[in-house]
Design a protein around this motif. Structure first.
Motif, short mmCIF file in Angstrom:
data_model
loop_
_atom_site.label_atom_id
_atom_site.label_comp_id
_atom_site.label_asym_id
_atom_site.label_seq_id
_atom_site.Cartn_x
_atom_site.Cartn_y
_atom_site.Cartn_z
N ASP A 82 55.51 -1.69 12.54
CA ASP A 82 54.64 -1.32 13.66
C ASP A 82 53.82 -0.08 13.32
OD1 ASP A 82 55.74 -3.41 15.05
OD2 ASP A 82 56.98 -2.17 16.37
N ALA A 83 54.46 0.89 12.66
CA ALA A 83 53.78 2.15 12.35
C ALA A 83 52.62 1.93 11.39
CB ALA A 83 54.78 3.15 11.76
N VAL A 84 52.84 1.17 10.33
CA VAL A 84 51.78 0.96 9.34
C VAL A 84 50.68 0.07 9.92
CG1 VAL A 84 51.26 0.16 7.01
CG2 VAL A 84 53.46 1.22 7.48
N ALA A 85 51.04 -0.88 10.78
CA ALA A 85 50.05 -1.76 11.38
C ALA A 85 49.03 -0.98 12.22
CB ALA A 85 50.73 -2.82 12.23
N LYS A 86 49.43 0.20 12.70
CA LYS A 86 48.54 1.03 13.52
C LYS A 86 47.73 2.02 12.69
CE LYS A 86 51.79 0.91 17.42
NZ LYS A 86 52.74 1.73 18.21
N ASP A 87 48.00 2.07 11.38
CA ASP A 87 47.37 3.06 10.49
C ASP A 87 46.38 2.34 9.56
OD1 ASP A 87 46.79 4.93 8.47
OD2 ASP A 87 48.73 5.93 8.72
N ASP A 88 45.11 2.41 9.90
CA ASP A 88 44.10 1.67 9.14
C ASP A 88 44.03 2.11 7.68
OD1 ASP A 88 43.39 0.18 11.33
OD2 ASP A 88 41.73 1.50 11.92
N LEU A 89 44.22 3.40 7.41
CA LEU A 89 44.15 3.88 6.04
C LEU A 89 45.30 3.33 5.21
CD1 LEU A 89 42.95 5.59 3.80
CD2 LEU A 89 44.23 7.57 4.68
N ARG A 90 46.51 3.39 5.74
CA ARG A 90 47.66 2.86 5.00
C ARG A 90 47.54 1.36 4.78
NH1 ARG A 90 53.36 4.77 7.19
NH2 ARG A 90 54.00 4.05 5.13
N LYS A 91 47.04 0.64 5.79
CA LYS A 91 46.83 -0.79 5.63
C LYS A 91 45.87 -1.08 4.49
CE LYS A 91 45.68 -2.01 9.85
NZ LYS A 91 45.29 -2.90 10.98
N LYS A 92 44.78 -0.33 4.44
CA LYS A 92 43.77 -0.56 3.39
C LYS A 92 44.35 -0.26 2.02
CE LYS A 92 38.98 0.50 2.20
NZ LYS A 92 37.75 1.23 2.59
N LEU A 93 45.11 0.83 1.90
CA LEU A 93 45.70 1.19 0.61
C LEU A 93 46.70 0.13 0.15
CD1 LEU A 93 46.29 5.02 1.15
CD2 LEU A 93 44.56 3.95 -0.30
N ILE A 94 47.46 -0.43 1.07
CA ILE A 94 48.42 -1.48 0.72
C ILE A 94 47.69 -2.73 0.24
CG2 ILE A 94 50.05 -3.13 1.74
CD1 ILE A 94 51.13 -0.69 3.37
N GLN A 95 46.63 -3.11 0.92
CA GLN A 95 45.87 -4.29 0.52
C GLN A 95 45.26 -4.10 -0.87
OE1 GLN A 95 43.32 -4.46 3.91
NE2 GLN A 95 44.76 -5.67 5.15
N GLN A 96 44.81 -2.87 -1.17
CA GLN A 96 44.21 -2.59 -2.47
C GLN A 96 45.26 -2.55 -3.58
OE1 GLN A 96 42.18 1.08 -1.62
NE2 GLN A 96 40.31 0.05 -0.93
N ALA A 97 46.52 -2.28 -3.22
CA ALA A 97 47.58 -2.16 -4.24
C ALA A 97 48.17 -3.50 -4.63
CB ALA A 97 48.69 -1.25 -3.72
N ALA A 98 47.78 -4.57 -3.95
CA ALA A 98 48.35 -5.89 -4.25
C ALA A 98 47.96 -6.32 -5.66
CB ALA A 98 47.85 -6.92 -3.24
N PRO A 99 48.89 -6.89 -6.41
CA PRO A 99 48.57 -7.39 -7.75
C PRO A 99 47.62 -8.59 -7.68
CG PRO A 99 50.82 -7.97 -7.16
CD PRO A 99 50.31 -7.07 -6.08
N ALA A 100 46.94 -8.85 -8.78
CA ALA A 100 45.98 -9.95 -8.82
C ALA A 100 46.64 -11.27 -8.46
CB ALA A 100 45.36 -10.03 -10.21
N GLY A 101 45.96 -12.05 -7.63
CA GLY A 101 46.46 -13.36 -7.26
C GLY A 101 47.45 -13.38 -6.12
N VAL A 102 47.73 -12.21 -5.52
CA VAL A 102 48.69 -12.13 -4.41
C VAL A 102 48.00 -11.51 -3.20
CG1 VAL A 102 50.93 -11.24 -3.64
CG2 VAL A 102 50.58 -11.84 -6.06
N HIS A 103 48.10 -12.15 -2.05
CA HIS A 103 47.54 -11.60 -0.82
C HIS A 103 48.53 -10.58 -0.23
CE1 HIS A 103 44.14 -14.26 -0.58
NE2 HIS A 103 44.90 -15.33 -0.62
#
Length: 327
Positions: free
Chosen positions: A192-213
């Motif tokens: 819940d906490a990360v879902a409310k934090d746009d910056l952390r969400k964006k950083l997590i999405q950018q950290a995903a390895p190639a080919g993985v959502h």
């Protein structure tokens, strides 16, 4: 297992070997060899030979060197000529290359095969922000990396390949070591906490390895998905929880997890730390007790190559330290 020599000018080889161990765990049959300012080519050659002599498998050796045409490469190349049917050299050393080499040793028995395999990962590890600085051809390229929807699992259901408690969420150990061994198509941070934090969400999405959502979802949303996951049929899901309390709430709500990998739990005021990576409050200890009562098993490992620690012993030690602290 294929043996690995990491060779560089200066202490780069030592440092990158240490970084690789932090992410993927300590590795057997890996040696770093450094060329220091007071050394000559013959000195380096001797160090290379001494490193090779320590390996249990000297037939299959992969050399990762820093610079094509530099002294480490040249000395390795001189040794390579007599073994080129089995040995391999890859220049342009970087950390993604080393991690991929470690992961590849789990399934590949040839230095040639690993050398060919790690090239793409080494290149993909070089990225830039802002993205507008990327060459046009690089921006257009990633389309081929999309995951296959049919990869694993039963039709209409998620296949939960790993559920992990880790206060750092999606970081190097998860994006490399655990992703390589579990092969997810989706990494889902349930918080819940990360879902409310746009910056952390964006950083997590950018950290995903190639080919993985990578996704970030609130706990209630994950419960709904678990109960009606027909839109994700065949997907392999790696779930990440920031706290044991979040994991308990998800499991009590219906997310069908039978095992939790315990990676790290950050220290904060009021917690005790019975080992290097796990810190507990009384609430944490009580939560693990509730998870155990639900039949959940615990796999206490930072990376797949680590031995499993005994969770009950760790919890007993934490409880003793809390009791002593509160007297």
């Amino acid at each position: 297992m294929v043996s690995i020599v990491i060779a560089s000018h200066g202490k780069l080889a030592d440092g990158i070997k240490q970084s690789g161990s932090m992410i993927f765990g300590e590795q057997e049959d890996v040696q770093s060899v450094t060329l220091m300012p007071d050394m000559g080519p013959d000195d380096l050659k001797k160090k290379l030979l001494d490193a090779i002599a320590t390996f249990s498998n000297q037939d299959e050796v992969l050399f990762l060197v820093d610079l094509w045409g530099g002294t480490p490469f040249n000395q390795v190349n001189g040794l390579f000529e007599e073994h080129k049917d089995k040995w391999a050299i890859v220049a342009g050393l970087n950390l993604p290359m080393l991690i991929e080499a470690y992961a590849s040793r789990l399934s590949m028995d040839s230095a040639h095969e690993i050398a060919a395999h790690i090239l793409e990962t080494a290149k993909d590890g070089v990225k830039v922000r802002p993205e507008s600085l990327e060459p046009e051809e690089s921006k257009a390229a990633p389309a081929a990396a999309a995951p296959k929807e049919e990869n694993g699992g039963q039709p209409g259901t998620f296949n939960y390949v790993l559920a992990r408690i880790d206060s750092r969420l999606l970081h190097g150990q998860v994006a490399t070591a655990w992703t390589k061994t579990t092969n997810p198509t989706r990494i889902i941070v349930v918080s819940d906490a990360v879902a409310k934090d746009d910056l952390r969400k964006k950083l997590i999405q950018q950290a995903a390895p190639a080919g993985v959502h990578a996704h970030v979802v609130p706990i209630d949303q994950m419960i709904k998905i678990a109960k009606d996951d027909k839109h994700f049929g065949g997907q392999r899901a790696l779930l990440l929880f920031e706290t044991p309390e979040d994991a308990l709430r998800a499991i009590e709500g219906g997310v069908p997890l039978k095992e939790l990998n315990i990676g790290s739990m950050a220290h904060s005021e009021g917690k005790v730390q019975p080992n290097k990576v796990l810190a507990f409050s009384q609430e944490d200890i009580d939560t693990f007790g509730k998870l155990k009562d639900l039949g959940v098993e615990f796999d206490v490992r930072k990376v797949p190559t680590d031995g499993k620690d005994n969770m009950q012993s760790i919890l007993n030690k934490a409880q003793a330290e809390l009791d002593k602290k509160n007297k």
